[in-house]
Design a protein around this motif. Structure first.
Motif, short mmCIF file in Angstrom:
data_model
loop_
_atom_site.label_atom_id
_atom_site.label_comp_id
_atom_site.label_asym_id
_atom_site.label_seq_id
_atom_site.Cartn_x
_atom_site.Cartn_y
_atom_site.Cartn_z
N ASN A 247 11.95 -3.01 -2.60
CA ASN A 247 11.59 -3.03 -1.09
C ASN A 247 10.40 -2.00 -0.69
N CYS A 248 10.02 -1.16 -1.46
CA CYS A 248 9.07 -0.07 -0.99
C CYS A 248 7.88 -0.63 -1.72
N LEU A 249 6.85 -0.71 -1.06
CA LEU A 249 5.45 -1.05 -1.72
C LEU A 249 5.02 -0.17 -2.84
N MET A 250 4.77 1.38 -2.65
CA MET A 250 4.59 2.10 -3.54
C MET A 250 5.38 2.24 -4.64
N GLN A 251 6.70 1.79 -4.65
CA GLN A 251 7.44 1.99 -5.95
C GLN A 251 7.69 0.58 -6.70
N GLN A 252 6.89 -0.21 -5.99
CA GLN A 252 6.93 -1.72 -6.62
C GLN A 252 6.11 -1.75 -7.72
N ALA A 253 6.73 -2.34 -8.87
CA ALA A 253 5.63 -2.85 -10.10
C ALA A 253 4.34 -3.34 -9.59
N PHE A 254 3.31 -2.77 -10.20
CA PHE A 254 2.03 -3.52 -9.75
C PHE A 254 1.83 -4.91 -10.24
N VAL A 255 1.72 -5.89 -9.52
CA VAL A 255 1.65 -7.24 -10.16
C VAL A 255 0.86 -7.50 -11.08
N LYS A 256 -0.49 -6.68 -10.93
CA LYS A 256 -1.45 -6.83 -11.97
C LYS A 256 -1.06 -6.33 -13.51
N GLU A 257 -0.34 -5.39 -13.36
CA GLU A 257 -0.09 -4.45 -14.56
C GLU A 257 1.59 -3.87 -14.36
N LYS A 259 3.81 -2.51 -15.69
CA LYS A 259 4.42 -1.45 -16.49
C LYS A 259 4.26 -0.27 -15.60
N VAL A 260 3.56 -0.43 -14.57
CA VAL A 260 3.16 0.89 -13.73
C VAL A 260 3.56 0.51 -12.10
N SER A 261 3.76 1.43 -11.38
CA SER A 261 4.13 1.18 -10.08
C SER A 261 2.84 1.19 -9.47
N VAL A 262 2.86 0.74 -8.21
CA VAL A 262 1.81 0.76 -7.18
C VAL A 262 1.15 2.09 -7.09
N LYS A 264 1.40 4.72 -9.07
CA LYS A 264 0.89 5.49 -10.04
C LYS A 264 -0.63 4.97 -10.31
N HIS A 265 -0.76 3.31 -9.93
CA HIS A 265 -1.91 2.72 -10.40
C HIS A 265 -2.98 3.16 -9.11
N VAL A 266 -2.43 3.32 -7.89
CA VAL A 266 -3.37 3.97 -7.10
C VAL A 266 -4.06 5.47 -7.55
N ALA A 267 -2.93 6.16 -8.24
CA ALA A 267 -3.36 7.41 -8.48
C ALA A 267 -4.44 7.23 -9.58
N ALA A 268 -4.12 6.49 -10.44
CA ALA A 268 -5.05 6.08 -11.75
C ALA A 268 -6.56 5.89 -11.37
N VAL A 269 -6.45 4.85 -10.12
CA VAL A 269 -8.02 4.42 -9.53
C VAL A 269 -8.56 5.67 -8.96
N ALA A 270 -7.83 6.66 -8.20
CA ALA A 270 -8.41 7.59 -7.66
C ALA A 270 -9.08 8.55 -8.58
N LYS A 271 -8.48 8.86 -9.56
CA LYS A 271 -8.75 9.68 -10.73
C LYS A 271 -10.31 8.91 -11.31
N GLU A 272 -10.14 7.71 -11.63
CA GLU A 272 -11.19 7.09 -12.16
C GLU A 272 -12.47 7.23 -11.28
N VAL A 273 -12.42 7.12 -9.88
CA VAL A 273 -13.52 7.27 -9.00
C VAL A 273 -13.64 8.48 -8.69
N GLY A 274 -13.05 9.45 -9.03
CA GLY A 274 -13.05 11.17 -8.74
C GLY A 274 -12.85 11.43 -7.30
N GLY A 275 -11.91 10.85 -6.80
CA GLY A 275 -11.53 11.27 -5.48
C GLY A 275 -10.23 11.27 -5.00
#
Length: 309
Positions: A247-257, A259-262, A264-275
């Motif tokens: 029921n919670c967006l940020m805790q849902q499994a990310f639909v494209k991957e 194995k990770v939650s939304v 964690k995926h947001v955190a990974a992209v933030a790290k990738e773009v350096g911000g």
């Protein structure tokens, strides 16, 4: 003042009203074009009042990002046929533009704002559309963001509209990876329909109710009913974790991957773009949700039109 067939054609093009009504309006106003337009608008108001009681549960949800703000609207009509009409679709998009540009605080304010590309207010434009299209049309609801990075997603020709808002580090506002992330999450919202942004948004009352439901289910299960209360409590806590994931967006499994939650995926992209990237909020409108739909009896409708019922 006399009028010609060309005048009737011009009035029709200006208003979208049928030829016969245009001819009558010109006859009643002695060929004065401006007065004829005004008369048709007045008739539109009368027509709108007659149609106001008719159920409008079809229509379109639509989101778009503009220079002054991002907006999401739902506008309803009576039939799916009208919802696909080009004039109706254009009206929905124009209302969305007005919301994005001016940021009305409520529906009453929205109705007084200038409609796009005309000298009308939104309310006057709505009445014209009701007159032109011949169905009850209602602007049902709207949402808007005026800061941060917003992403719009529209699904299945207006069945679902989503507006997502993120806060990002300076310089990342137009970053391709950030925009792609926003689109992916907006699509997830459309598909998964989360009730909350984050588990921290779930009220204690909601959690208590969910806990009560889980305990009642265990009490009705012979295999679970005999277990110690401490064990039951542990099982319930595990199920609450599952509740967050569903029921919670940020805790849902990310639909494209998945194995990770939304989160964690947001955190990974933030790290990738350096911000930093933070999902601040979202709105999801599904056309006609919660509205009673009209049950059509076509045989009866045709009989009425033929004067047989």
């Amino acid at each position: 003042m006399a009028f010609t067939a060309a005048d009737v054609k011009t009035l029709r093009e200006m208003t979208g009203v049928g030829m016969l009504d245009c001819k009558k309006a010109l006859a009643e106003t002695d060929g004065d074009m401006d007065k004829a337009v005004e008369l048709l608008r007045e008739k539109g108001l009368a027509a709108a009042q007659k149609k106001a009681g008719r159920i409008a549960a079809e229509g379109m949800a639509y989101a778009e990002v503009f220079a002054d703000g991002a907006a999401l609207v739902e506008v309803n009509a009576e039939t799916d046929f009208v919802a696909k009409n080009d004039k109706f679709v254009e009206f929905v998009k124009d209302v969305c533009y007005v919301v994005g540009k001016w940021g009305p605080v409520d529906m009453e304010t929205l109705m007084t704002l200038p409609y796009r590309k005309t000298g009308l207010t939104v309310e006057q434009a709505l009445q014209e559309k009701i007159l032109t299209i011949g169905e009850n049309i209602k602007i049902r609801r709207f949402e808007r963001y005026d800061s941060g990075v917003s992403v719009a997603y529209n699904h299945m020709n207006g069945r679902i509209g989503v507006l997502l808002n993120m806060e990002v580090s300076a310089g990342l506002e137009e970053n391709e990876k950030v925009i792609e992330l926003g689109k992916d999450i907006a699509m997830q919202i459309a598909a998964m329909n989360p009730a909350f942004l984050d588990k921290s948004d779930v009220s204690q009352e909601t959690l208590d109710k969910e806990k009560e439901i889980q305990l009642a289910m265990m009490a009705n299960d012979p295999k679970m009913a005999a277990k110690p209360e401490k064990v039951k409590e542990g099982i319930v806590m595990g199920k609450l974790g599952k509740y967050y994931e569903e029921n919670c967006l940020m805790q849902q499994a990310f639909v494209k991957e998945n194995k990770v939650s939304v989160e964690k995926h947001v955190a990974a992209v933030a790290k990738e773009v350096g911000g930093s990237i933070q999902v601040k909020g979202f709105h999801r409108f599904e056309r006609g949700e919660g509205l009673e739909k009209k049950e059509e009896n076509f045989a009866e409708e045709i009989a009425k039109q033929l004067g047989q019922a």
